[in-house]
Design an enzyme around this catalytic site. Structure first.
Site, PDB file in Angstrom:
ATOM      1  N   ASP A  15       9.465  43.401  24.169  1.00  0.00           N
ATOM      2  CA  ASP A  15       9.436  43.825  22.771  1.00  0.00           C
ATOM      3  C   ASP A  15       9.823  45.298  22.666  1.00  0.00           C
ATOM      4  O   ASP A  15      10.629  45.801  23.448  1.00  0.00           O
ATOM      5  CB  ASP A  15       8.033  43.568  22.194  1.00  0.00           C
TER       6      ASP A  15
ATOM      7  N   HIS B  59       5.566  47.365  16.936  1.00  0.00           N
ATOM      8  CA  HIS B  59       5.648  45.904  16.933  1.00  0.00           C
ATOM      9  C   HIS B  59       5.084  45.289  18.219  1.00  0.00           C
ATOM     10  O   HIS B  59       4.281  44.348  18.166  1.00  0.00           O
ATOM     11  CB  HIS B  59       7.100  45.470  16.740  1.00  0.00           C
TER      12      HIS B  59
ATOM     13  N   ASN C 225      12.374  34.568  10.655  1.00  0.00           N
ATOM     14  CA  ASN C 225      11.818  34.801   9.324  1.00  0.00           C
ATOM     15  C   ASN C 225      12.816  34.562   8.195  1.00  0.00           C
ATOM     16  O   ASN C 225      12.625  35.060   7.086  1.00  0.00           O
ATOM     17  CB  ASN C 225      11.308  36.249   9.233  1.00  0.00           C
TER      18      ASN C 225
ATOM     19  N   SER D 288       6.721  36.507  14.348  1.00  0.00           N
ATOM     20  CA  SER D 288       6.498  37.181  15.626  1.00  0.00           C
ATOM     21  C   SER D 288       5.013  37.254  15.930  1.00  0.00           C
ATOM     22  O   SER D 288       4.580  37.025  17.063  1.00  0.00           O
ATOM     23  CB  SER D 288       7.109  38.586  15.593  1.00  0.00           C
TER      24      SER D 288
END
Length: 785
Positions: free
Chosen positions: A186, A218, A309, A369
């Site tokens: 990530d 994130h 998304n 996520s």
């Protein structure tokens, strides 16, 4: 004849004598003129009234009356007078021990170093980037997480709804991920008191400037859902005993190349990772990426990935060798943005999910996520129960043990820890087929009850990103401060952990300045002088006025961090004068800022509890620094000028036909439709810009309707408030954020170098022009001033 000669001679002598007298007289006159021009005004204090009378009598013609006779009494009563004397006369008076003589100097009113005209920044944007082209030198393994003292029964840990609904209470679960290695590929994992990261690996592309451990927060959010520690503070992760590894691939733009992903997967294979969490995607199939994902599966690594998304499953989640995760909301319905087709293997919470954030914070996060992280946590618990499970078996268990709650008929179910663990028992050495008899395992009503759990620790991030964007690096106060080198926070720090904690204080204070307590001074103790605090660089303040507040708060910070003095919270000790330590600041503003710092201190003490000591002089100095940086950052983002060409498509004032989301005032423009075709508002803005050579950004929103706007930006459609359409839109006039980062670093550098005061700059060369005037309150929402 002889007599005549004698008479002539005598006349000549007389003439000569007369000339000498005239010359002497002229010389003496010139001397007097010179002496008079040498005269200065002196203030003289006598020992007693008798001395002063004698002096005044001697220099009666030289007494200076600067005020009315009644005002002069205040000097007379103290045996003080002012005389205009030559140098010789001054020395004559000074030679007497009966008098004290000083020049009556002219004093000037205190003024700020900041003028309406800012001095130009000393480098171009390109030069700034090149000068800061280096990577961070931090060693995050030096960070030591806080350990709570349970001896007094202390336990501040909460159980978020999103964890409870899929895993119950992890602290009472039999399996917690012990011995399982989880790699989070990530944006990185920040150091955090609630996380115990085993190792940090960085495959991200080189960036300009300081390179944070986590670019956006994130990856840290993923880590909290998976493995936040069972340590009595913050929140709890599903597999809190798992070993987590930060494998960073995302750069400052939140992007990564396929080659970086492959490097990360190869590292995982070589280092015997058990589970990989992936929260990124791409629309097209990559055969090379697929090849390495297959290789990971062949090495018995379970890969969990967010479905995406935008309503359809992206790669790598679409690959068969990956567990694809969609998202649900608190109503237990599939989230509007989540895919729900046959490629989605399982669902998990993806809205208002409580977890850890970067810069030591906690946050409520959204998106598939975050849903993937829940599944990764449950996979880690399964592997800790039976480490010999193959990837195929894990995927089958996760899918078939999921619950059908409020789901559409053909959609996958909601992931569930207890069902998965029970189903795991059906797999033994003979690898029997997994059955789908899950109705016997879980009390559905209890699961529904979990969704009503509103037990949250303090949220962050919601004000730090543009609505509709999963992550936008570099546009919020947390992100800007997190992008600064830890050496800027070394004052008062004994080790690396202390530096990190100091940065947390600065970032939290900057963030909390956006809370309601610091938004308005109306109906408060400012006596009607100020209606708005200066922290947000409101249009009611000129740059000169904001500069006063900057100077004042910089000196407060310097007093604690450089001079080591404890911050004084007593408002009454700051006096009623319009100054502080030689700095011009209005008395009312000065006292109100101290009042607000009292509130901020109480908030931070409550926020940190036992984890940080806010009683230190340095801690309080960093608190003030955080509010100061908020003010500086807001000034450059919100007082940037809207220029004529940004509003009008041509010199004749014709309307702009579309938005252009550029980086400078030269390549950015505003769509006329934002005025809802109320042309009076359009012409009002146009006239303001013409009259004042520009208009501040935060005036524009008051000419717009207070509603949500559909903004088309970079091919994406965003439904945003009027504040977010332009002023807080990180894609519009984006160099504003580069300027704010530069100024953040500039203030921090000045403080680190113990400079007596900091400077504000102008950034016209960077394509960001700052509006310097103050806008009268009555013209903010209506009228042209």
């Amino acid at each position: 004849m002889k007599i005549k000669k004698i008479i002539v001679f005598m006349i000549l002598i007389s003439i000569l004598l007369c000339n000498n007298v005239l010359i002497d007289a002229k010389t003496n006159l010139n001397k007097n003129v010179i002496n008079q021009s040498d005269s200065k005004e002196y203030i003289i204090k006598g020992k007693n009234n008798k001395n002063m009378k004698e002096l005044k009598e001697r220099y009666r013609s030289k007494i200076c009356i600067n005020h009315t006779i009644s005002d002069e009494k205040y000097l007379n009563d103290e045996n003080i007078t002012t005389l205009k004397l030559t140098g010789d006369e001054k020395e004559s008076v000074r030679d007497s021990s009966d008098y004290i003589v000083e020049e009556n100097y002219t004093v000037s009113g205190l003024k700020s170093d900041f003028k309406d005209e800012l001095k130009e920044v000393p480098c171009t944007l390109e030069e700034y980037y090149n000068r800061n082209d280096y990577e961070y030198s931090d060693n995050p393994s030096e960070f030591i997480p806080y350990e709570a003292d349970f001896s007094n029964g202390f336990n501040n840990e909460i159980l978020p709804w999103n964890i409870e609904i899929v895993a119950g209470d992890p602290r009472t679960n039999e399996f917690s991920g012990s011995g399982i290695k989880v790699a989070i590929i990530d944006s990185g994992i920040d150091v955090h008191n609630d996380l115990k990261t085993r190792e940090w690996i960085d495959f991200s592309d080189k960036v300009y400037g300081y390179k944070p451990i986590d670019n956006s927060g994130h990856g840290t959010e993923m880590a909290g859902i998976i493995a936040a520690r069972n340590n009595g503070i913050g929140t709890i992760g599903i597999a809190y005993n798992a070993e987590i590894y930060s494998v960073k691939i995302l750069d400052s733009g939140n992007k990564a190349s396929i080659s970086s992903v492959i490097k990360a997967i190869e590292w995982c294979i070589k280092n015997d990772i058990d589970v990989i969490n992936m929260s990124f995607g791409l629309h097209q199939d990559s055969k090379l990426l697929h090849e390495y994902i297959k290789k990971a599966a062949e090495n018995n690594i379970t890969i969990v990935a967010a479905a995406g998304n935008n309503g359809r499953v992206q790669y790598p989640a679409k690959y068969d060798e990956v567990i694809s995760v969609g998202g649900i909301n608190k109503d237990l319905n599939i989230a509007s943005y989540s895919p729900k087709d046959r490629y989605v293997d399982v669902f998990a919470p993806s809205e208002m999910a409580q977890t850890t954030g970067y810069v030591g914070t906690y946050t409520k996060s959204n998106g598939t996520s975050i849903a993937a992280a829940h599944v990764t946590g449950i996979v880690a618990t399964l592997k800790s129960k039976n480490s010999s499970l193959t990837f195929r078996e894990v995927k089958e268990i996760i899918s078939k043990s999921a619950l059908k709650i409020n789901m559409e008929d053909n959609a996958a179910g909601l992931v569930n820890y207890q069902n998965a663990v029970n189903m795991c028992d059906e797999i033994g050495d003979n690898r029997v087929e997994v059955t789908e008899d899950k109705d016997n395992y879980v009390d559905f009503e209890n699961v529904k009850h979990c969704a009503n759990n509103d037990n949250y620790v303090e949220g962050s991030w919601s004000m730090d990103k543009w609505q509709g964007v999963i992550r936008t690096e570099g546009t919020g106060h947390y992100t800007m401060i997190n992008a600064m080198d830890t050496e800027y926070f070394a004052m008062g720090a004994a080790n690396y952990t202390d530096k990190i904690h100091n940065r947390w204080i600065v970032a939290d204070a900057a963030y909390l300045t956006d809370s309601p307590a610091f938004k308005s001074w109306e109906n408060n103790d400012t006596g009607g002088v100020y209606n708005y605090p200066p922290y947000h660089a409101n249009v009611h303040y000129s740059i000169w006025q904001v500069g006063q507040a900057v100077n004042f708060m910089y000196e407060l910070t310097r007093n604690s961090l450089i001079l080591g003095n404890q911050f004084d919270f007593n408002i009454n000790n700051y006096g009623n004068t319009n100054e502080y330590r030689g700095i011009a600041v209005h008395a009312t503003m000065k006292k109100r800022i101290i009042y607000d710092l009292n509130i901020m201190y109480a908030n931070l003490v409550d926020h940190y509890g036992y984890t940080l000591n806010m009683g230190l002089a340095s801690s309080r100095g960093y608190m003030v620094l955080g509010m100061l940086l908020h003010m500086v950052e807001d000034m450059y983002c919100h007082k940037a000028k809207i220029t004529y060409n940004m509003l009008c498509s041509s010199e004749d004032g014709s309307i702009g036909q579309s938005d252009v989301f550029g980086s400078t005032f030269n390549d950015s423009s505003i769509w006329c439709g934002i005025f809802d075709y109320d042309w009076s508002k359009y012409w009002e803005c146009r006239e303001i810009i013409i009259k004042h050579n520009g208009m501040p950004m935060n005036i524009l929103k008051f000419r717009m309707q207070d509603k949500n706007y559909n903004i088309i930006c970079n091919g994406n459609s965003y439904l945003v408030s009027r504040n977010q359409a332009y002023e807080d839109n990180p894609y519009f006039y984006s160099n504003r954020y580069a300027v704010s980062v530069y100024m953040t670093e500039s203030v921090l550098r000045d403080m680190k170098n113990a400079v007596g005061s900091t400077s504000l700059y102008g950034f016209d060369f960077w394509g960001v022009s700052i509006f310097s005037e103050a806008v009268p309150k009555k013209y903010v929402s209506k009228g042209v001033w």
